[in-house]
Design an enzyme around this catalytic site. Structure first.
Site, PDB file in Angstrom:
ATOM      1  N   HIS A  97      59.825 -21.248  37.016  1.00 37.30           N
ATOM      2  CA  HIS A  97      59.469 -19.981  37.672  1.00 37.30           C
ATOM      3  C   HIS A  97      59.063 -18.820  36.745  1.00 37.30           C
ATOM      4  CE1 HIS A  97      60.446 -20.915  42.282  1.00 37.30           C
ATOM      5  NE2 HIS A  97      60.067 -22.055  41.487  1.00 37.30           N
ATOM      6  N   HIS A 265      59.700 -32.424  41.366  1.00 35.62           N
ATOM      7  CA  HIS A 265      60.554 -32.792  42.374  1.00 35.62           C
ATOM      8  C   HIS A 265      61.201 -34.154  42.182  1.00 35.62           C
ATOM      9  CE1 HIS A 265      58.313 -29.622  45.165  1.00 35.62           C
ATOM     10  NE2 HIS A 265      59.136 -29.288  44.347  1.00 35.62           N
TER      11      HIS A 265
END
Length: 722
Positions: A97, A265
């Site tokens: 992020h 993921h």
């Protein structure tokens, strides 16, 4: 007798350091805000002017730091326990992020400055609980101190997390320098509330390409796309289109996008096992006793299996602490249906799954939990292009791992600039095209002989100065791309940009290239030298004999070294310095000028002196005369400022947006101007700068200041000189 004045209220400035204050911009919101040019002032930096992080980090014990980082990954803390005893997923999300806020359009965002520590990023909804990750890193930052920046440490944490979970990473470069205050130059959107409806940033909601530039996320406060689907409406095919656009705005192609989605993921989990309404405010709004923490749950247990972050709940794979191929098997081998998480968020869950394939609970390995997919994950399964890539990855695990490792490296290093800026033992040897490689240039040629040939070439001052400026002005300090080094102005796409006046550019290059070849110099050096010759000639015409500093060594890039698609983002659509604008954006030319100025790393005074000097030398795009307030065009005089501030003239707007400068007595039109010219007389701050150069005693100061600012622009991308 005067009436008695009662003293009342608080004796300090209310709101002096908060948004509730009454600032100049609050009173006059349409005024030109120059704050963008004064951010990160040295007064905000606690390290002092003599501290050089890039030299300090070279003394770091890299191996010891990495050992400590590896140990941290499995050192679970009671105040914020690690999922399955491993902080890898949290650290990867923090690094992701930080880096993922980068956008190609203006090079802003990214993890290169440690900006995630400050508002608004530290309190974005999408960055929920990353304050915990940074606090977990604090003991390591405390130990290694000045030798490692927060910016490097945050990104390194993601790298070490992947290594700890089994991925062979592509490499790592140190060298990111911290900022010490929030950034004022990044436009994250016009919305006034978090996660506002997407309609506010799309010209056409059905066309993801109409997402407002330079934005990359579909909602205010998100890094990329909404995991539940845009506007919390699941639609994998629509999410696929959103994913494609938002990753393209980070310069990622479909394969890199699919690899990053799968690799991201493959580990970790989403958190939504509780009520979002129980969470306290984000860090910037939290009470003082929270000491920088946000999203604290004081109602129920809010850690471990009960943590709430995104609102989705569950892991993507059977073994979320191992970097393996489990994501592909889980996604592609199951049918999926929409369900709501305990926090009420939309997520996809398998229609049927064997218990042995379910991940275990983060705290109790005897409990099996349901895996999930986000809407963006389902896009990888349902979009034909992404599905084909996913199948290819599954069929060739080594290819996937290498593709992901490279894409992760690109994600986390894209905003660092060329490889020459990387520091440390793990810098990859391979040159990558997105690093904008430039070969070393020659330095042994006779600089003065080259200057003499340029001076005798017949090129005008305007032609020489404009070409050098156009070559250098592409530099942006946000991601250290562009600039005169490499001479990419002679290559596609730059040679055809309207702002570079292709016909004039071709003429000038046709003169300079033979000179460079004969002298054994790079074209990049000769372009800059020509600009310097022009400035020296203009200064001499104004009565000052001055030599513009020059450092040889620029190299010449080739077409093979140039990623044309990503360089398109550097194309100027306006240039206040050359009094040119060709834009449909709803921003004034003055604001565009400030944006470009900040990207080039210039200050307000430097902008002012450059504008005045370039107007005097007649460097306007297409040879227009707007702002050329002089009868001695071509001489580096202060005439622009003298005549701008002379009350013998008045300024009359015309219907076409141009201003006429009229003699007050006769009414005759003496000159014409644009708003970019006149703002230096109307804005109180810029007028103060302009008045300095309009003074009778500052003619020499003006020339010296111009040369210093000019040299700064020409050398902005010379990282070898630092």
């Amino acid at each position: 007798m005067d009436a008695k004045v009662e003293k009342s209220g608080c004796p300090v400035m209310h709101g002096a350091i908060t948004e509730s204050g009454t600032s100049v911009m609050d009173w006059w919101p349409n005024a030109l805000n120059l704050d963008i040019l004064s951010q990160h002032d040295t007064k905000t930096n606690p390290m002092g002017k003599d501290f050089d992080y890039r030299e300090e980090v070279k003394t770091l014990d890299f191996d010891a730091l990495k050992r400590d980082m590896h140990a941290l990954m499995t050192d679970s803390q009671e105040w914020w326990p690690a999922d399955w005893g491993h902080y890898g997923g949290l650290m990867i999300r923090m690094a992701w992020h930080a880096a993922g806020s980068y956008r190609l359009f203006d090079g802003r965002g990214g993890g290169g400055t440690g900006n995630q520590r400050f508002a608004p990023l530290n309190s974005w909804p999408d960055n929920g609980n990353l304050d915990k990750a940074r606090r977990l890193l604090w003991p390591i930052k405390k130990k290694y101190g000045n030798k490692v920046s927060w910016a490097d440490l945050i990104i390194l944490a993601g790298n070490i997390a992947y290594e700890s979970m089994g991925l062979k990473t592509f490499g790592f470069g140190f060298g990111r320098e911290d900022i010490w205050a929030p950034e004022k130059d990044v436009y994250w959107g016009s919305e006034k509330e978090w996660l506002a409806e997407s309609v506010l940033r799309y010209a056409n909601e059905e066309d993801p390409e109409t997402l407002e530039e330079p934005l990359g996320a579909v909602h205010m406060g998100l890094i990329y796309v909404n995991p539940q689907g845009r506007d919390n409406k699941p639609d994998p095919m629509k999410s696929a289109r959103d994913v494609r656009v938002t990753f393209a705005r980070m310069a990622m192609n479909d394969e890199e996008t699919a690899a990053l989605t799968a690799g991201g993921h493959t580990v970790g989990k989403a958190h939504g096992n509780g009520l979002e309404s129980n969470l306290g405010p984000a860090p910037e709004a939290a009470p003082i006793d929270e000491q920088g923490f946000g999203w604290i749950n004081h109602e129920t247990r809010g850690v471990g299996r009960d943590a709430v972050t995104s609102g989705l709940e569950g892991a993507w794979t059977s073994e979320p602490t191992k970097f393996d191929m489990g994501y592909f098997d889980m996604l592609l081998d199951h049918d999926w249906e929409l369900k709501k998480s305990p926090a009420g968020a939309w997520q996809w869950q398998p229609v049927a799954i064997d218990e042995k394939d379910m991940p275990v609970d983060v705290e109790d390995p005897s409990i099996r939990t349901m895996p999930i997919m986000t809407d963006a994950d389902m896009a990888m399964k349902m979009d034909p292009t992404y599905r084909e890539i996913m199948e290819r990855f599954r069929a060739d695990p080594e290819y996937f791992k290498d593709t992901f490792a490279r894409a992760w490296f690109k994600l986390t290093h894209r905003d660092m600039g060329p490889k020459a800026r990387y520091i440390g033992p793990d810098v990859p040897e391979e040159d990558l095209i997105w690093q904008d490689p430039i070969p070393a240039g020659p330095t042994g040629y006779d600089v003065e002989a080259v200057k003499s040939k340029i001076a005798a070439s017949g090129l005008s001052i305007s032609e020489m100065v404009s070409t050098a400026w156009d070559s250098a002005r592409t530099y942006r300090g946000s991601d250290m791309r562009g600039g005169a080094n490499g001479a990419r102005i002679r290559l596609a796409p730059q040679k055809d940009w309207e702002g570079n006046e292709p016909e004039r550019l071709s003429k000038v290059l046709g003169v300079l290239e033979p000179i460079a070849q004969e002298a054994g110099a790079s074209i990049a050096d000769v372009i800059v030298l020509a600009g310097n010759v022009g400035v020296e000639q203009a200064a001499k015409a104004a009565g000052f004999d001055i030599k513009v500093p020059f450092s040889p060594g620029r190299g010449d890039a080739t077409d093979e070294m140039t990623e044309v698609s990503s360089f398109e983002a550097l194309q100027p659509f306006a240039d206040g310095y050359r009094n040119w604008a060709n834009t449909s954006y709803d921003v004034s030319p003055e604001e565009i000028m400030l944006d470009r100025t900040q990207l080039m790393g210039l200050t307000g005074p430097e902008m002012t002196v450059l504008i005045g000097g370039m107007r005097a030398m007649g460097t306007n795009h297409s040879g227009t005369k707007h702002g050329v307030f002089t009868d001695r065009e071509g001489a580096l005089t202060t005439d622009f400022f003298v005549n701008l501030t002379d009350m013998a003239y008045k300024w009359v707007p015309t219907e076409d947006g141009i201003y006429e400068i009229r003699d007050r007595k006769t009414g005759d039109v003496k000159w014409t101007a644009t708003s970019v010219d006149l703002v230096f007389g109307s804005n109180s701050i810029l007028r103060a700068y302009a008045e300095v150069y309009a003074q009778d005693d500052n003619k020499e100061k003006f020339v010296k200041d111009f040369v210093a600012a000019w040299t700064k622009v020409m050398n902005a991308d010379r990282f070898d000189l630092a």
